[in-house]
Design a protein around this motif. Structure first.
Motif, PDB file in Angstrom:
ATOM      1  N   TYR A 111       0.812  -1.207   0.000  1.00 31.67           N
ATOM      2  CA  TYR A 111       0.000   0.000   0.000  1.00 31.67           C
ATOM      3  C   TYR A 111       0.857   1.272   0.000  1.00 31.67           C
ATOM      4  O   TYR A 111       0.300   2.377   0.145  1.00 31.67           O
ATOM      5  CB  TYR A 111      -0.927   0.022   1.220  1.00 31.67           C
ATOM      6  N   THR A 113       2.549   4.525  -1.145  1.00 30.91           N
ATOM      7  CA  THR A 113       1.945   5.446  -2.109  1.00 30.91           C
ATOM      8  C   THR A 113       2.854   5.829  -3.269  1.00 30.91           C
ATOM      9  O   THR A 113       2.388   6.441  -4.234  1.00 30.91           O
ATOM     10  CB  THR A 113       1.511   6.729  -1.389  1.00 30.91           C
ATOM     11  N   ASN A 138       0.115  -6.396   1.872  1.00 31.73           N
ATOM     12  CA  ASN A 138      -0.316  -5.188   2.573  1.00 31.73           C
ATOM     13  C   ASN A 138      -0.717  -5.630   3.979  1.00 31.73           C
ATOM     14  O   ASN A 138      -0.728  -6.829   4.285  1.00 31.73           O
ATOM     15  CB  ASN A 138      -1.455  -4.468   1.836  1.00 31.73           C
ATOM     16  N   GLN A 140      -3.463  -5.850   5.489  1.00 30.72           N
ATOM     17  CA  GLN A 140      -4.658  -6.682   5.583  1.00 30.72           C
ATOM     18  C   GLN A 140      -4.352  -8.146   5.232  1.00 30.72           C
ATOM     19  O   GLN A 140      -4.776  -9.061   5.936  1.00 30.72           O
ATOM     20  CB  GLN A 140      -5.746  -6.130   4.665  1.00 30.72           C
ATOM     21  N   ASP A 160      -2.095   2.361   4.910  1.00 37.40           N
ATOM     22  CA  ASP A 160      -3.410   1.743   4.779  1.00 37.40           C
ATOM     23  C   ASP A 160      -3.931   1.933   3.352  1.00 37.40           C
ATOM     24  O   ASP A 160      -3.272   2.521   2.497  1.00 37.40           O
ATOM     25  CB  ASP A 160      -4.391   2.279   5.825  1.00 37.40           C
ATOM     26  N   GLU A 161      -5.130   1.429   3.109  1.00 32.38           N
ATOM     27  CA  GLU A 161      -5.708   1.451   1.765  1.00 32.38           C
ATOM     28  C   GLU A 161      -6.044   2.859   1.286  1.00 32.38           C
ATOM     29  O   GLU A 161      -6.293   3.063   0.091  1.00 32.38           O
ATOM     30  CB  GLU A 161      -6.942   0.557   1.699  1.00 32.38           C
ATOM     31  N   ASN A 162      -6.029   3.821   2.187  1.00 31.86           N
ATOM     32  CA  ASN A 162      -6.279   5.218   1.818  1.00 31.86           C
ATOM     33  C   ASN A 162      -4.995   6.025   1.658  1.00 31.86           C
ATOM     34  O   ASN A 162      -5.042   7.244   1.491  1.00 31.86           O
ATOM     35  CB  ASN A 162      -7.172   5.876   2.878  1.00 31.86           C
ATOM     36  N   GLY A 163      -3.853   5.359   1.733  1.00 35.35           N
ATOM     37  CA  GLY A 163      -2.576   6.047   1.554  1.00 35.35           C
ATOM     38  C   GLY A 163      -2.055   6.719   2.805  1.00 35.35           C
ATOM     39  O   GLY A 163      -1.086   7.480   2.743  1.00 35.35           O
ATOM     40  N   GLN A 164      -2.665   6.451   3.949  1.00 32.01           N
ATOM     41  CA  GLN A 164      -2.226   7.033   5.216  1.00 32.01           C
ATOM     42  C   GLN A 164      -1.166   6.139   5.853  1.00 32.01           C
ATOM     43  O   GLN A 164      -1.346   4.925   5.971  1.00 32.01           O
ATOM     44  CB  GLN A 164      -3.417   7.170   6.174  1.00 32.01           C
ATOM     45  N   HIS A 166       0.893   4.773   9.008  1.00 26.84           N
ATOM     46  CA  HIS A 166       0.716   4.584  10.444  1.00 26.84           C
ATOM     47  C   HIS A 166       2.032   4.101  11.043  1.00 26.84           C
ATOM     48  O   HIS A 166       2.697   3.232  10.473  1.00 26.84           O
ATOM     49  CB  HIS A 166      -0.377   3.539  10.718  1.00 26.84           C
TER      50      HIS A 166
END
Length: 204
Positions: A111, A113, A138, A140, A160-164, A166
Motif C-alpha cells: 500500500y 503510495t 499489505n 490486511q 493503509d488502503e487510503n494512503g495514510q 501509520h
C-alpha cells in the motif's frame, strides 16, 4: 559492504549460524533472526536457509523445543515465499514460539503510495531480489494470514488502503528492522522514501 566482504561473509555465515544454533544457552531468552543474510545482532541467533529452512519442521526440531523461542525476527524474508509457503512458515514460528513470544516480520508494503517504490519491490520488479519476490503484502493480507494461524496481530508500521502511513512505537532491542521509517537513510527530510510493512505477531 564491499563485494569482497560479502563473499567472505557468505563463506562464514553458515558455520557461524550452525555454531550459534547448536551452542546457544537454553537458560537465557532465545531470540532468533531468520533469513539474516549479513546482519549480525548481539544477543540473537542468526539463521539462513542453509541452516534452518522455514518450511521444514524437521529443521526447527533439530535446534529447538516447541514453545521455547522468545522472539523471531524476519526482515524482508516472507515476500520470497508463496502464500502457501508463507502460511506454513508462520505455522512453524507459532509452534516454536513460547506463549507470549512474538514474531516481528517486515516485508515490502503493497500500500506504499510511491509508484516507483511499488515498481521496485513488486514480484518481478526492478529492485535487487525482486525477481524472486512471490507476493506483495499489505497489512490486511499479512494480518489475515497471521490471524488464521492463531497469532494476535499488532501492526507497527504500514500504509493503509487510503494512503495514510501509520507508525506505532517499537523497540529495536526487540528486533531491529533497518528498512523502516526511522532507520533507513532514504527517509531523510520527512519523506518516506523506503519503509516496510512491519507487524508483531504474538502467540497467545
Amino acid at each position: 559492504m564491499s563485494l569482497k566482504q560479502k563473499i567472505v561473509a557468505g563463506l562464514l555465515k553458515e558455520p557461524f549460524s550452525r555454531f550459534q544454533l547448536t551452542t546457544y544457552d537454553r537458560s537465557k531468552p532465545i531470540n532468533m533472526v531468520v533469513g539474516s543474510m549479513f546482519s549480525v545482532y548481539k544477543g540473537w541467533i542468526h539463521s539462513d536457509i542453509e541452516t534452518l529452512n522455514l518450511l521444514k519442521e524437521s529443521d526447527w526440531a533439530k535446534y529447538f523445543e516447541e514453545n521455547s523461542i522468545d522472539r523471531v525476527l524476519a526482515e524482508h524474508v516472507w515476500e520470497h515465499l508463496t502464500p502457501e509457503e508463507g502460511k506454513l512458515a508462520f505455522k512453524h514460528c507459532y509452534m516454536y514460539l513460547k506463549p507470549g513470544g512474538f514474531l516481528r516480520v517486515a516485508v515490502p508494503d503493497g500500500y506504499h503510495t510511491d509508484e516507483n517504490y511499488i515498481n521496485y519491490v513488486k514480484p518481478g520488479g526492478t529492485g535487487e531480489g525482486a525477481d524472486d519476490h512471490k507476493i506483495l503484502y499489505n497489512y490486511q493480507i499479512m494480518s489475515g494470514f497471521l490471524e488464521e494461524i492463531g497469532f494476535t496481530v499488532k501492526p507497527l508500521e504500514y500504509f493503509d488502503e487510503n494512503g495514510q502511513f501509520h507508525k506505532n512505537p517499537w523497540r529495536t532491542e526487540d528486533g531491529m528492522v533497518r528498512r523502516s521509517a526511522d532507520h533507513d537513510d532514504r527517509n531523510k527530510g520527512g519523506k518516506l522514501g523506503y519503509t516496510s510493512l512491519i507487524i508483531d505477531a504474538y502467540k497467545n
